[in-house]
Design an enzyme around this catalytic site. Structure first.
Site, PDB file in Angstrom:
ATOM      1  N   ASP A  28       0.032   1.816  49.802  1.00 57.62           N
ATOM      2  CA  ASP A  28       0.121   0.572  49.033  1.00 57.62           C
ATOM      3  C   ASP A  28      -0.637  -0.553  49.731  1.00 57.62           C
ATOM      4  O   ASP A  28      -0.743  -0.569  50.957  1.00 57.62           O
ATOM      5  CB  ASP A  28       1.610   0.198  48.873  1.00 57.62           C
ATOM      6  CG  ASP A  28       1.817  -0.846  47.790  1.00 57.62           C
ATOM      7  OD1 ASP A  28       0.892  -1.085  46.989  1.00 57.62           O
ATOM      8  OD2 ASP A  28       2.917  -1.419  47.747  1.00 57.62           O
ATOM      9  N   HIS A  45      -9.647  -0.380  46.832  1.00 60.56           N
ATOM     10  CA  HIS A  45      -9.486   1.063  46.584  1.00 60.56           C
ATOM     11  C   HIS A  45     -10.574   1.862  47.303  1.00 60.56           C
ATOM     12  O   HIS A  45     -10.320   2.952  47.799  1.00 60.56           O
ATOM     13  CB  HIS A  45      -9.490   1.358  45.084  1.00 60.56           C
ATOM     14  CG  HIS A  45      -8.322   0.730  44.357  1.00 60.56           C
ATOM     15  ND1 HIS A  45      -7.047   0.745  44.861  1.00 60.56           N
ATOM     16  CD2 HIS A  45      -8.246   0.059  43.174  1.00 60.56           C
ATOM     17  CE1 HIS A  45      -6.235   0.120  44.021  1.00 60.56           C
ATOM     18  NE2 HIS A  45      -6.945  -0.312  42.987  1.00 60.56           N
ATOM     19  N   LEU A 139      -3.632  23.014  56.883  1.00 60.56           N
ATOM     20  CA  LEU A 139      -2.948  21.852  56.295  1.00 60.56           C
ATOM     21  C   LEU A 139      -2.984  21.897  54.763  1.00 60.56           C
ATOM     22  O   LEU A 139      -4.016  22.174  54.169  1.00 60.56           O
ATOM     23  CB  LEU A 139      -3.653  20.567  56.787  1.00 60.56           C
ATOM     24  CG  LEU A 139      -3.220  19.249  56.140  1.00 60.56           C
ATOM     25  CD1 LEU A 139      -1.806  18.866  56.587  1.00 60.56           C
ATOM     26  CD2 LEU A 139      -4.197  18.129  56.498  1.00 60.56           C
TER      27      LEU A 139
HETATM   28  C1  FPP Z   1      -2.242   1.005  46.206  1.00 56.75           C
HETATM   29  O1  FPP Z   1      -2.882  -0.208  46.185  1.00 56.75           O
HETATM   30  C2  FPP Z   1      -3.012   2.192  45.906  1.00 56.75           C
HETATM   31  C3  FPP Z   1      -3.159   2.849  44.696  1.00 56.75           C
HETATM   32  C4  FPP Z   1      -2.889   2.316  43.374  1.00 56.75           C
HETATM   33  C5  FPP Z   1      -3.595   4.223  44.703  1.00 56.75           C
HETATM   34  C6  FPP Z   1      -5.051   4.433  44.975  1.00 56.75           C
HETATM   35  C7  FPP Z   1      -5.259   5.015  46.290  1.00 56.75           C
HETATM   36  C8  FPP Z   1      -6.455   5.162  46.828  1.00 56.75           C
HETATM   37  C9  FPP Z   1      -7.696   4.761  46.108  1.00 56.75           C
HETATM   38  C10 FPP Z   1      -6.545   5.785  48.173  1.00 56.75           C
HETATM   39  C11 FPP Z   1      -7.325   7.068  48.120  1.00 56.75           C
HETATM   40  C12 FPP Z   1      -6.539   8.265  47.813  1.00 56.75           C
HETATM   41  C13 FPP Z   1      -7.002   9.552  47.762  1.00 56.75           C
HETATM   42  C14 FPP Z   1      -6.030  10.681  47.606  1.00 56.75           C
HETATM   43  C15 FPP Z   1      -8.437   9.917  47.884  1.00 56.75           C
HETATM   44  P1  FPP Z   1      -2.414  -1.310  45.145  1.00 56.75           P
HETATM   45  O2  FPP Z   1      -3.524  -1.495  44.166  1.00 56.75           O
HETATM   46  O3  FPP Z   1      -1.097  -0.959  44.577  1.00 56.75           O
HETATM   47  O4  FPP Z   1      -2.290  -2.577  46.085  1.00 56.75           O
HETATM   48  P2  FPP Z   1      -1.469  -3.930  45.798  1.00 56.75           P
HETATM   49  O5  FPP Z   1      -0.016  -3.531  45.807  1.00 56.75           O
HETATM   50  O6  FPP Z   1      -1.848  -4.799  46.940  1.00 56.75           O
HETATM   51  O7  FPP Z   1      -1.927  -4.441  44.469  1.00 56.75           O
END
Ligand code: FPP
Length: 248
Positions: A28, A45, A139
């Site tokens: 997060d 992201h 893994l």
């Molecule tokens: C949280 O940030 C993250 C997500 C919504 C998921 C996306 C994750 C990634 C892009 C990481 C990569 C993952 C993989 C498996 C390759 P948020 O947008 O909720 O942050 P905020 O709470 O600050 O708005």
């Protein structure tokens, strides 16, 4: 001592004791990371993908058996359309470009979530990597994608209800084991440790059944700033805890 040396030393210390089998992470804070820098949320992201990649390496270095990453929840569809479509293509590309390294590490990718509802091209891309890595024995990287904890339980209960209806299962035979076996995580042990970044004190519909006795570790660090050393530190703290599973 350099940062890399400190990290290597911490890794060695942690590896000297039993490590958890399964670590799950709620990644997060990407959006906040970007907003604080005056950047669009998707820039966060992009950085988040780099952290995810680093965590696969770190989990492998630790010798974990399972690393679960919460990549996209069923609730995430309600984000602005351009953020959703960017996230989709970002995740697809990230998974695709990860294939050589997964193979090199003998790591296997699996997906937890409802596969219907994911755009066909994204699904094909993910399926390709899941298929290519299916025989790998190192893994296990479990990506929760289009995942919702309650949806997972609904799917499991429907499957069990169908078995009861078909006369294959008696209601009195429904046990913890039977329910566990009907989940997306059927053959996977429950997480020992659940990490959440960016300081929020909630579960957000993640692995509801599986985390009954999981140790929680929450850090204010935003996901793009999370490092291998942070993961090792979390595991070190976990190693110092006493798990009683409700007993004394
Ligand atoms: C949280 O940030 C993250 C997500 C919504 C998921 C996306 C994750 C990634 C892009 C990481 C990569 C993952 C993989 C498996 C390759 P948020 O947008 O909720 O942050 P905020 O709470 O600050 O708005």
């Amino acid at each position: 001592m350099t940062r890399a040396q400190r990290e290597a030393e911490l890794l060695e210390t942690v590896r000297a004791q039993p490590v958890p089998e399964h670590v799950a992470i709620i990644m997060d804070g990407n959006g906040r990371w970007a907003t604080r820098r005056g950047l669009p949320r998707v820039a966060g992201h992009h950085e988040g993908v780099k952290t995810a990649r680093a965590m696969v390496r770190a989990a492998d270095a630790l010798g974990l058996r399972y690393l679960t990453l919460y990549a996209f929840s069923t609730e995430n569809w309600s984000r602005p359309e351009d953020e959703v479509s960017t996230l989709m293509s970002l995740l697809e590309r990230a998974i695709h470009s990860e294939l050589p390294e997964l193979m090199e590490r003998n790591a296997r990718l699996r997906v937890l979530g409802r596969t219907n509802g994911i755009p066909a091209a994204v699904r094909r891309g993910i399926d390709h990597v899941v298929h290519a890595t299916r025989e790998n024995t190192g893994l296990n990287v479990l990506m929760a994608f289009n995942y919702g904890g309650r949806d997972e339980l609904i799917d499991a209960f429907r499957a069990l209800a169908r078995q009861v209806q078909a006369g294959e299962l008696r209601p009195e035979d429904i046990s913890e084991k039977v329910i566990s076996a009907a989940l997306y995580t059927a053959d996977i042990p429950d997480p020992d440790l659940l990490i959440r970044t960016s300081g929020e004190m909630r579960i957000s519909n993640f692995l509801l059944w599986q985390i009954a006795y999981t140790e929680l570790w929450i850090t204010p660090t935003l996901w793009p700033d999370f490092t291998a050393s942070d993961l090792y530190g979390a595991v070190a703290e976990f190693q110092g805890r006493t798990r009683r599973f409700g007993k004394v």
